[in-house]
Design a protein around this motif. Structure first.
Motif, mmCIF file in Angstrom:
data_model
loop_
_atom_site.group_PDB
_atom_site.id
_atom_site.type_symbol
_atom_site.label_atom_id
_atom_site.label_comp_id
_atom_site.label_asym_id
_atom_site.label_seq_id
_atom_site.Cartn_x
_atom_site.Cartn_y
_atom_site.Cartn_z
ATOM 1 N N SER A 167 0.614 -1.319 0.139
ATOM 2 C CA SER A 167 -0.168 -0.055 -0.208
ATOM 3 C C SER A 167 1.097 1.315 -0.016
ATOM 4 C CB SER A 167 -0.804 -0.013 1.209
ATOM 5 O OG SER A 167 -0.001 0.171 2.283
ATOM 6 N N TYR A 206 0.569 3.442 2.247
ATOM 7 C CA TYR A 206 0.883 3.462 3.630
ATOM 8 C C TYR A 206 2.183 2.788 4.043
ATOM 9 C CZ TYR A 206 0.049 3.812 8.618
ATOM 10 O OH TYR A 206 0.165 3.871 9.938
ATOM 11 N N ASN A 224 5.299 4.678 2.575
ATOM 12 C CA ASN A 224 5.902 5.700 3.255
ATOM 13 C C ASN A 224 6.609 5.410 4.463
ATOM 14 O OD1 ASN A 224 5.536 8.089 1.840
ATOM 15 N ND2 ASN A 224 3.345 8.338 2.378
ATOM 16 N N HIS A 242 0.651 13.589 5.261
ATOM 17 C CA HIS A 242 -0.402 12.678 5.467
ATOM 18 C C HIS A 242 0.089 11.415 6.926
ATOM 19 C CE1 HIS A 242 -2.228 8.347 4.648
ATOM 20 N NE2 HIS A 242 -3.226 9.200 4.503
ATOM 21 N N ASP A 258 4.191 15.611 1.346
ATOM 22 C CA ASP A 258 3.284 15.320 0.196
ATOM 23 C C ASP A 258 3.402 16.307 -0.921
ATOM 24 O OD1 ASP A 258 2.037 13.960 2.355
ATOM 25 O OD2 ASP A 258 -0.014 14.881 1.819
ATOM 26 N N SER A 312 -3.624 15.941 0.801
ATOM 27 C CA SER A 312 -4.757 15.087 0.381
ATOM 28 C C SER A 312 -6.244 15.668 1.010
ATOM 29 C CB SER A 312 -4.733 13.803 1.128
ATOM 30 O OG SER A 312 -4.110 13.894 2.457
ATOM 31 N N ASP A 331 5.696 12.523 -1.687
ATOM 32 C CA ASP A 331 4.676 11.804 -1.791
ATOM 33 C C ASP A 331 3.565 12.202 -2.788
ATOM 34 O OD1 ASP A 331 2.465 9.974 -1.481
ATOM 35 O OD2 ASP A 331 2.307 10.281 0.619
ATOM 36 N N HIS A 381 -1.641 11.662 -4.352
ATOM 37 C CA HIS A 381 -2.673 12.229 -5.041
ATOM 38 C C HIS A 381 -2.593 12.966 -6.449
ATOM 39 C CE1 HIS A 381 -5.469 11.507 -1.615
ATOM 40 N NE2 HIS A 381 -4.368 11.644 -0.793
ATOM 41 N N THR A 385 0.995 5.842 -5.318
ATOM 42 C CA THR A 385 0.335 4.631 -5.004
ATOM 43 C C THR A 385 -0.600 4.548 -6.237
ATOM 44 O OG1 THR A 385 -1.521 3.762 -3.511
ATOM 45 C CG2 THR A 385 -1.361 6.260 -3.676
ATOM 46 N N SER A 442 -3.313 3.195 -5.710
ATOM 47 C CA SER A 442 -4.825 3.119 -4.990
ATOM 48 C C SER A 442 -5.829 4.317 -5.356
ATOM 49 C CB SER A 442 -4.705 3.092 -3.579
ATOM 50 O OG SER A 442 -4.095 3.886 -2.877
ATOM 51 N N LYS A 443 -5.239 5.417 -6.217
ATOM 52 C CA LYS A 443 -6.181 6.654 -6.054
ATOM 53 C C LYS A 443 -6.147 6.775 -7.624
ATOM 54 C CE LYS A 443 -4.143 8.020 -1.744
ATOM 55 N NZ LYS A 443 -5.150 7.198 -1.031
HETATM 56 C C1 LIG Z 1 -0.459 11.536 0.739
HETATM 57 C C2 LIG Z 1 -1.103 10.014 1.047
HETATM 58 N N1 LIG Z 1 -0.035 9.188 0.973
HETATM 59 C C3 LIG Z 1 -0.298 7.715 1.343
HETATM 60 C C4 LIG Z 1 -1.573 7.456 1.411
HETATM 61 C C5 LIG Z 1 -1.714 5.858 1.380
HETATM 62 O O1 LIG Z 1 -1.856 5.186 0.235
HETATM 63 P P1 LIG Z 1 -2.825 3.985 0.130
HETATM 64 O O2 LIG Z 1 -4.247 4.314 0.228
HETATM 65 O O3 LIG Z 1 -2.246 3.521 -1.160
HETATM 66 O O4 LIG Z 1 -2.205 3.180 1.402
HETATM 67 C C6 LIG Z 1 -2.462 8.129 1.287
HETATM 68 C C7 LIG Z 1 -4.037 7.807 1.409
HETATM 69 O O5 LIG Z 1 -5.056 8.370 1.451
HETATM 70 C C8 LIG Z 1 -2.360 9.627 0.976
HETATM 71 O O6 LIG Z 1 -3.387 10.517 1.087
#
Ligand SMILES: Cc1ncc(COP(=O)(O)O)c(C=O)c1O
Length: 386
Positions: free
Chosen positions: A108, A110, A113, A134, A177, A181, A206, A209, A237, A239-240
């Motif tokens: 992930s 998360y 990071n 974040h 970031d 976010s 990071d 987003h 990521t 995931s977004k």
């Molecule tokens: C700035 C930022 N970094 C990392 C993450 C974590 O990413 P993931 O949801 O893929 O774990 C998020 C998730 O909201 C985020 O907003």
């Protein structure tokens, strides 16, 4: 009867309830999209990070067939036997996409990071972190055991001062970031690179987003601001905007080799299923081949920000598809969110601890799939809730 050792939880939950801070889960039926069914009700949703509308697209039947005989679970961590050829292929594609020597996949964003921060900084080091970074960066800083210096949000003078005061550490790392976010505002990456170079600090950004949304090739804000070559540690990521799951780090081969040795969230976690890697490869291809998705999103987001500001909403310093309506108090924020829900429009209310006390907000997340009519409905519904 001995007393229940978990009874304190009821009291703490009640405190959260009284403060308007208690959170509850919902259940979505069907795929992620602007029109969703949540807890059995239809909503027009502005509550996903599926910025390019890929979540429902990247894992079609063709992709599943193309996976062949890989099965589902990967069965082990990547360093043992868990890393399959689809994982390796996605890492190669990510490095090509990011124009870096190498990339490494994490379960992930998360984990990316937390693992990267802990691998790069330790007890004899100093980390400099934006106050609005974040939670995964905050947690990585804490876990690293480095001395953490928090600079005021986007305040480069404050960062310069903290860097100057912390001259005696073994290593220094600045982390931010790129696109924040909750507020949708951007870090001054060129100034951050200047400060990093001047002070000999590592620079980690990071792009969670911003990946897929900003930059000529969709690589993010470092690309858009022309500073990619000055940012040696880039987190992203899938995931977004990429509509999938899984974090990654892009950088030099040396960096990736070190993370493989020391990033505990990478080393001690089972590799994700290979099907996720196939989805990631599809998503990168769409980002490359369909730049109009991000362009249309940017145009619509700029218009929406203007309209909301014109109507008197405080959209802060957003310059992106993440548009906050800054309300202040959590109760008023949740009331507005509730009133919108009553009208069938879903805009999540964001409260402490996700945002600082006094900065509760409604977080509008615009995606490529929102039509002009949907945006009109949002603006009108907001007008009716005042
Ligand atoms: C700035 C930022 N970094 C990392 C993450 C974590 O990413 P993931 O949801 O893929 O774990 C998020 C998730 O909201 C985020 O907003």
């Amino acid at each position: 009867m001995p007393s229940d050792p978990l009874a304190w939880i009821d009291e703490e939950l009640q405190v959260l309830q009284d403060q308007g801070l208690r959170r509850r889960l919902s259940v979505r039926e069907g795929a992620q999209s602007p029109l969703i069914r949540l807890d059995g009700r239809e909503f027009l949703s502005f509550g996903s990070n599926d910025y390019l509308g890929l979540a429902a697209e990247v894992m079609g039947p063709d992709s599943l067939r193309g996976l062949g005989d890989v099965g589902w679970g990967s069965g082990a961590s990547p360093l043992v036997t868990g890393r399959g050829r689809w994982h390796a292929a996605l890492e190669t594609r990510l490095a090509e996409f990011e124009a870096t020597e190498a990339a490494l996949l994490f379960p992930s964003g998360y984990a990316a990071n937390v693992g990267t921060l802990c691998a790069l900084a330790g007890a004899r080091d100093a980390v400099f972190s934006d106050a609005k970074n974040h939670a995964s960066i905050v947690d990585g800083c804490r876990l690293s055991r480095a001395q953490v210096h928090i600079y005021r949000h986007l305040d480069m003078d404050h960062l310069a001062q903290l860097l100057a005061e912390a001259a005696s550490f073994r290593r220094k790392l600045i982390v931010t970031d790129s696109l924040f976010s909750m507020d949708g505002d951007c870090a001054p990456l060129a100034e951050l690179a200047d400060l990093a170079e001047h002070s000999g600090a590592m620079l980690m950004i990071d792009e969670a987003h911003a990946t897929g949304v900003f930059g000529e090739n969709g690589r993010g804000l470092a690309e858009q601001m022309g500073v990619e070559h000055r940012v040696p540690i880039r987190i992203g990521t899938l995931s977004k905007a990429l509509g999938s799951i899984g974090g990654f780090v892009a950088g030099s081969r040396r960096l990736v080799d070190w993370l493989i040795q020391r990033a505990r969230s990478y080393v001690y976690s089972t590799a994700p299923p290979e099907a996720f890697a196939s989805a990631g490869i599809n998503a990168l291809q769409i980002v490359r081949q369909e730049p109009w998705r991000r362009r249309q999103l940017q145009t619509r987001a700029a218009l929406l920000r203007q309209r909301l500001a014109h109507d008197g909403w405080n959209v802060g310093a957003s310059s992106s598809q993440i548009i906050p309506l800054i309300i202040g108090e959590p109760e008023r924020t949740m009331l507005l969110s509730h009133q919108l829900r009553e009208r069938g429009v879903l805009v999540p209310g964001i409260r402490p601890p996700t945002v600082p006390v006094g900065e509760s907000l409604l977080r509008i997340s615009l995606t490529y799939r929102h039509t002009d009519e949907m945006v009109d409905r949002l603006v009108e519904s907001l007008g009716n809730c005042r």
